[in-house]
Design a protein around this motif. Structure first.
Motif, PDB file in Angstrom:
ATOM      1  N   LEU B  30      38.241  56.186 -64.691  1.00 28.74           N
ATOM      2  CA  LEU B  30      38.629  55.073 -63.814  1.00 28.74           C
ATOM      3  C   LEU B  30      39.138  53.895 -64.623  1.00 28.74           C
ATOM      4  O   LEU B  30      40.088  53.225 -64.234  1.00 28.74           O
ATOM      5  N   LEU B  31      38.502  53.658 -65.770  1.00 29.12           N
ATOM      6  CA  LEU B  31      38.894  52.525 -66.608  1.00 29.12           C
ATOM      7  C   LEU B  31      40.333  52.674 -67.095  1.00 29.12           C
ATOM      8  O   LEU B  31      41.141  51.754 -66.975  1.00 29.12           O
ATOM      9  N   PHE B  32      40.642  53.873 -67.615  1.00 28.46           N
ATOM     10  CA  PHE B  32      41.964  54.069 -68.215  1.00 28.46           C
ATOM     11  C   PHE B  32      43.065  54.320 -67.183  1.00 28.46           C
ATOM     12  O   PHE B  32      44.201  53.937 -67.392  1.00 28.46           O
ATOM     13  N   PHE B  33      42.724  54.990 -66.101  1.00 25.37           N
ATOM     14  CA  PHE B  33      43.782  55.366 -65.152  1.00 25.37           C
ATOM     15  C   PHE B  33      43.779  54.549 -63.864  1.00 25.37           C
ATOM     16  O   PHE B  33      44.600  54.759 -62.996  1.00 25.37           O
ATOM     17  N   PHE B  34      42.819  53.647 -63.708  1.00 20.37           N
ATOM     18  CA  PHE B  34      42.826  52.814 -62.503  1.00 20.37           C
ATOM     19  C   PHE B  34      42.687  51.327 -62.841  1.00 20.37           C
ATOM     20  O   PHE B  34      43.572  50.537 -62.510  1.00 20.37           O
ATOM     21  N   ILE B  35      41.601  50.974 -63.537  1.00 29.12           N
ATOM     22  CA  ILE B  35      41.336  49.546 -63.774  1.00 29.12           C
ATOM     23  C   ILE B  35      42.412  48.925 -64.677  1.00 29.12           C
ATOM     24  O   ILE B  35      42.973  47.876 -64.345  1.00 29.12           O
ATOM     25  N   LEU B  36      42.727  49.591 -65.794  1.00 29.37           N
ATOM     26  CA  LEU B  36      43.716  49.013 -66.715  1.00 29.37           C
ATOM     27  C   LEU B  36      45.109  48.916 -66.081  1.00 29.37           C
ATOM     28  O   LEU B  36      45.735  47.860 -66.138  1.00 29.37           O
ATOM     29  N   PRO B  37      45.615  49.999 -65.440  1.00 31.07           N
ATOM     30  CA  PRO B  37      46.919  49.854 -64.774  1.00 31.07           C
ATOM     31  C   PRO B  37      46.891  48.783 -63.681  1.00 31.07           C
ATOM     32  O   PRO B  37      47.840  48.025 -63.523  1.00 31.07           O
ATOM     33  N   LEU B  38      45.767  48.715 -62.954  1.00 34.17           N
ATOM     34  CA  LEU B  38      45.652  47.710 -61.896  1.00 34.17           C
ATOM     35  C   LEU B  38      45.708  46.300 -62.495  1.00 34.17           C
ATOM     36  O   LEU B  38      46.363  45.409 -61.938  1.00 34.17           O
ATOM     37  N   ALA B  39      45.039  46.139 -63.638  1.00 30.82           N
ATOM     38  CA  ALA B  39      45.077  44.832 -64.318  1.00 30.82           C
ATOM     39  C   ALA B  39      46.522  44.498 -64.698  1.00 30.82           C
ATOM     40  O   ALA B  39      46.948  43.341 -64.590  1.00 30.82           O
ATOM     41  N   GLY B  40      47.274  45.519 -65.100  1.00 32.13           N
ATOM     42  CA  GLY B  40      48.692  45.322 -65.431  1.00 32.13           C
ATOM     43  C   GLY B  40      49.489  44.858 -64.213  1.00 32.13           C
ATOM     44  O   GLY B  40      50.324  43.959 -64.304  1.00 32.13           O
ATOM     45  N   VAL B  41      49.191  45.469 -63.065  1.00 35.48           N
ATOM     46  CA  VAL B  41      49.893  45.085 -61.827  1.00 35.48           C
ATOM     47  C   VAL B  41      49.546  43.646 -61.465  1.00 35.48           C
ATOM     48  O   VAL B  41      50.420  42.851 -61.087  1.00 35.48           O
ATOM     49  N   VAL B  42      48.255  43.301 -61.610  1.00 39.45           N
ATOM     50  CA  VAL B  42      47.821  41.936 -61.281  1.00 39.45           C
ATOM     51  C   VAL B  42      48.563  40.940 -62.173  1.00 39.45           C
ATOM     52  O   VAL B  42      49.120  39.950 -61.692  1.00 39.45           O
ATOM     53  N   ARG B  43      48.613  41.239 -63.474  1.00 41.07           N
ATOM     54  CA  ARG B  43      49.301  40.314 -64.398  1.00 41.07           C
ATOM     55  C   ARG B  43      50.790  40.178 -64.029  1.00 41.07           C
ATOM     56  O   ARG B  43      51.324  39.086 -63.979  1.00 41.07           O
ATOM     57  N   THR B  44      51.420  41.334 -63.762  1.00 41.99           N
ATOM     58  CA  THR B  44      52.850  41.329 -63.431  1.00 41.99           C
ATOM     59  C   THR B  44      53.127  40.487 -62.192  1.00 41.99           C
ATOM     60  O   THR B  44      54.137  39.795 -62.112  1.00 41.99           O
ATOM     61  N   SER B  45      52.196  40.545 -61.224  1.00 45.31           N
ATOM     62  CA  SER B  45      52.432  39.838 -59.961  1.00 45.31           C
ATOM     63  C   SER B  45      52.418  38.320 -60.145  1.00 45.31           C
ATOM     64  O   SER B  45      52.858  37.597 -59.246  1.00 45.31           O
ATOM     65  N   PHE B  46      51.927  37.849 -61.278  1.00 52.39           N
ATOM     66  CA  PHE B  46      51.886  36.403 -61.510  1.00 52.39           C
ATOM     67  C   PHE B  46      53.029  35.921 -62.406  1.00 52.39           C
ATOM     68  O   PHE B  46      53.033  34.773 -62.818  1.00 52.39           O
ATOM     69  N   TYR B  47      53.984  36.823 -62.718  1.00 51.37           N
ATOM     70  CA  TYR B  47      55.152  36.373 -63.486  1.00 51.37           C
ATOM     71  C   TYR B  47      56.114  35.641 -62.556  1.00 51.37           C
ATOM     72  O   TYR B  47      56.309  36.069 -61.412  1.00 51.37           O
ATOM     73  N   PRO B  48      56.767  34.589 -63.043  1.00 51.41           N
ATOM     74  CA  PRO B  48      57.815  33.985 -62.218  1.00 51.41           C
ATOM     75  C   PRO B  48      59.101  34.802 -62.345  1.00 51.41           C
ATOM     76  O   PRO B  48      59.219  35.633 -63.249  1.00 51.41           O
ATOM     77  N   GLY B  49      60.052  34.595 -61.474  1.00 47.73           N
ATOM     78  CA  GLY B  49      61.358  35.268 -61.575  1.00 47.73           C
ATOM     79  C   GLY B  49      61.358  36.658 -60.985  1.00 47.73           C
ATOM     80  O   GLY B  49      60.442  37.043 -60.248  1.00 47.73           O
ATOM     81  N   THR B  50      62.399  37.418 -61.333  1.00 47.33           N
ATOM     82  CA  THR B  50      62.579  38.738 -60.714  1.00 47.33           C
ATOM     83  C   THR B  50      62.417  39.898 -61.692  1.00 47.33           C
ATOM     84  O   THR B  50      62.585  41.049 -61.308  1.00 47.33           O
ATOM     85  N   ARG B  51      62.154  39.617 -62.955  1.00 44.85           N
ATOM     86  CA  ARG B  51      61.993  40.701 -63.933  1.00 44.85           C
ATOM     87  C   ARG B  51      60.707  40.496 -64.716  1.00 44.85           C
ATOM     88  O   ARG B  51      60.333  39.353 -65.017  1.00 44.85           O
ATOM     89  N   SER B  52      60.054  41.597 -65.080  1.00 44.20           N
ATOM     90  CA  SER B  52      58.826  41.456 -65.863  1.00 44.20           C
ATOM     91  C   SER B  52      59.078  41.667 -67.352  1.00 44.20           C
ATOM     92  O   SER B  52      58.323  41.175 -68.178  1.00 44.20           O
TER      93      SER B  52
END
Lengths: 350, 300
Positions: B30-52
């Motif tokens: 769960l840590l490697f295939f769910f929590i870490l990717p999810l953390a990546g999605v959370v971080r990406t969602s807080f970027y400004p603009g249209t590209r990550s």
């Protein structure tokens, strides 16, 4: 050294040389033995032609193995950009709209092929300089069922005609084909890539006639084949294939002009096999692939190859100007605006 | 004596660490295939603009766009409503099938169970294209309707919300059936006979004995179908015909086509949060009802 030990040493050396010789020869002949290139695929007949005319001859000549993994070009691009340190492919096949993002992200490298190879490519189809080898050109044309639509269609805006109520099918802007007819409608209405309001205005007129908009080429094909839709905007190559299969579909270059995209293959940055990648690209440009693609899909060749007369006669006509008549598209701007266009399209066509 | 005490302590210590080893593979997975990717999605969602790629900074821009834009709000509401409709329809159709399968002897159940599971082995795209053929103007349904005189000429059946919901029900029905069946098979039939002896009719037995005892299976089945429905994107894209928007397809478009991962990430997080709230509420309601039923049963 006495005679006995001389004979023993000589015979052992000869025996070793005899045993090693085939391997040395094989190593020379099959310089990519044990190497596998991973490439995304378009699936269907496109991949079949690639396998038959690029991958197989290469494997026979050099031992290079090529594995195609079919997926949408956009999904492959997203995967490559998401994993820059460990890209899933050695080469990526994608269309013009995907290229600016790949270049901007530094995910692909220039092809670095010699002038003898690059010189064969028609200059006007190279939209991104040294990035990517253009394999084929596909344009958006008007199509209609000749037995069901009595009065011929000549332009995209003709799809708004009242006699086509509930009988028009098109791509949405998720499919790059949708972007092409969308730009055609924008420019025909006096707009441009920076001002697409005329395109949305035209789409509002066409909307009452639309039975479905879809992101899927297969889905649109199914709509025309099942006569669920009688008219629409579609890929020239697909209409050509339907005509060959006996479907009464018309292939009409629209009055708005020919808007097309190129399908490119580009080396992915970080590939472990740059020499094999180069060999693949050379085989693609110089081998029978371009001819076979023209034979099956009717695509105009992207190289200066002389097509056999029977193939040349059946290639989709682009008019007098040939490939030069295609409208130039600023793909960098398309990539920048596409997300907003998608959102607006979803709202207005809902 | 001292040795025995030491051994006992060691045994307790081993027992207390044993569970950690047992759950370690799942936690790691769960840590490697769910929590870490999810953390990546959370971080990406807080970027400004249209590209990550190459993006920097922290911004609520994407979330404000999702929350303030009436289009995204209406699509979110439609998606949740569709999830509830599909869950309810699956329950109504799936419960009788799951219950009857549970009451069958194992030998007879086996083949019926294979029939239930069979659609899950097929590719979703194949199922969807199959449905488009069936629902088309020249398809089976239109032919049937014309032949029985219900309609004069073939009508357009796919490319609307009803068609999307119908296909989603077909896709996710097996999950509901399996969930109900697994719980109903544990209900002792003697309880139903006892209810009958106490003059409860079939409906009363169903309402006051079977449903409360099958509640965990009903709730888990509905949650499963709800989650699968709200995250569906292939069916609405191919069968919706542009008229039906669900959040899953919009997330797909933004992430894969527009490469606008910050907006796609924010949409995905909003969907995750809203779905979690709906599921928690459903669990809470079920638990409350369950507790009330149990206390009234105890009082009697």
């Amino acid at each position: 050294m006495d005679r006995r030990s001389f004979l023993k040493t000589t015979s052992l050396t000869l025996a070793a040389a005899t045993l090693a010789a085939p391997n040395i020869l094989r190593a020379q002949a099959k310089r990519f033995e044990g190497v596998t290139l991973n490439i995304n695929g378009y699936g269907g007949d496109y991949d079949r032609i690639l396998k038959e005319s690029v991958a197989k001859p290469l494997e026979d000549q050099t031992g290079l193995r090529v594995v195609y993994t079919p997926s949408t070009a956009s999904a492959a691009v997203a995967r490559i950009i998401a994993s820059p340190d460990n890209p899933p492919f050695d080469l990526v096949m994608c269309d013009s709209p995907n290229m600016p993002d790949l270049i901007k992200a530094g995910a692909i490298t220039p092809t670095n092929l010699g002038p003898d190879v690059i010189g064969r490519i028609v200059p006007s189809v190279r939209e991104f300089g040294d990035y990517g080898i253009p394999m084929s050109v596909a344009s958006m044309i008007v199509t209609y069922n000749k037995t069901l639509v009595k009065s011929p269609l000549t332009s995209f805006i003709d799809l708004a005609r009242p006699d086509l109520e509930g009988r028009v099918a098109m791509f949405n802007l998720e499919n790059s084909g949708g972007v092409l007819y969308f730009l055609a409608l924008a420019e025909a209405g006096g707009g441009n890539v920076d001002n697409v309001d005329p395109a949305f205005e035209a789409l509002r007129k066409i909307k009452p006639n639309i039975t479905a908009v879809t992101p899927s080429t297969v889905n649109l094909l199914q709509l025309f084949e099942q006569e669920e839709a009688w008219a629409g905007a579609f890929w020239d190559g697909r209409v050509f294939s339907m005509q060959k299969a006996g479907k009464p579909m018309a292939l009409v270059p629209p009055k708005e002009g020919l808007y097309a995209l190129r399908s490119y293959v580009s080396p992915v940055k970080g590939t472990k096999h740059p020499d094999a990648v180069k060999a693949y690209l050379e085989q693609l440009v110089t081998g029978p692939f371009i001819t076979e693609l023209s034979r099956f899909f009717g695509y105009v060749p992207t190289t200066n190859i002389q097509l056999p007369p029977d193939v040349a006669a059946s290639v989709i006509p682009y008019g007098k100007g040939g490939l030069e008549s295609l409208r130039a598209i600023n793909w960098e701007k398309v990539a920048a605006y596409r997300g907003d266009w998608l959102s607006r399209f979803n709202r207005e066509m809902r | 004596m001292r040795n025995k005490a030491l051994l006992g302590l060691r045994g307790q210590g081993e027992a207390s660490t044993a569970w950690m080893w047992q759950i370690a593979p799942t936690v790691m997975l769960l840590l490697f295939f769910f929590i870490l990717p999810l953390a990546g999605v959370v971080r990406t969602s807080f970027y400004p603009g249209t590209r990550s790629f190459g993006a920097e900074g922290f911004s609520f821009e994407q979330y404000l766009k999702v929350i303030l834009d009436p289009f995204y709000r209406s699509v979110l509401i439609d998606t949740i409503v569709d999830g509830l409709i599909v869950s309810m329809v699956c329950l109504v159709i799936g419960f009788p099938v799951g219950y009857s399968l549970a009451r069958l002897p194992p030998k007879q159940r086996r083949w019926r169970l294979i029939l239930v599971i069979l659609p899950l082995t097929l590719s979703l795209v194949v199922i969807v294209f199959g449905w488009i053929v069936i629902l088309g103007r020249g398809g089976l349904v239109n032919q049937l309707l014309v032949s029985i005189g219900a309609i004069d000429r073939p009508i357009r059946l796919p490319y609307n919300r009803t068609a999307v919901l119908l296909i989603l029900v077909q896709q996710f029905l097996p999950y509901m059936i399996l969930s109900v069946m697994s719980v109903c098979s544990k209900i002792d039939p003697v309880l139903e006979h006892a209810a009958a002896n106490l003059r409860a009719n079939r409906f009363t037995t169903f309402r006051r004995v079977i449903v409360p005892l099958a509640a965990p299976g009903i709730v888990s089945g509905m949650i499963l179908v709800f989650i699968l429905t709200v995250s569906a994107f292939v069916t609405p894209r191919l069968v919706g015909g542009g008229n039906v928007q669900m959040l899953g397809s919009i997330i797909y478009e933004q992430v894969i086509v527009a490469l606008n991962w910050p907006l796609g990430g924010a949409l995905a997080m909003v969907l995750l949060i809203v779905t979690s709230i709906v599921i928690s509420l459903a669990n809470l309601l079920a638990a409350k009802k369950f507790a009330r039923h149990r206390s009234s049963a105890n009082a009697k």
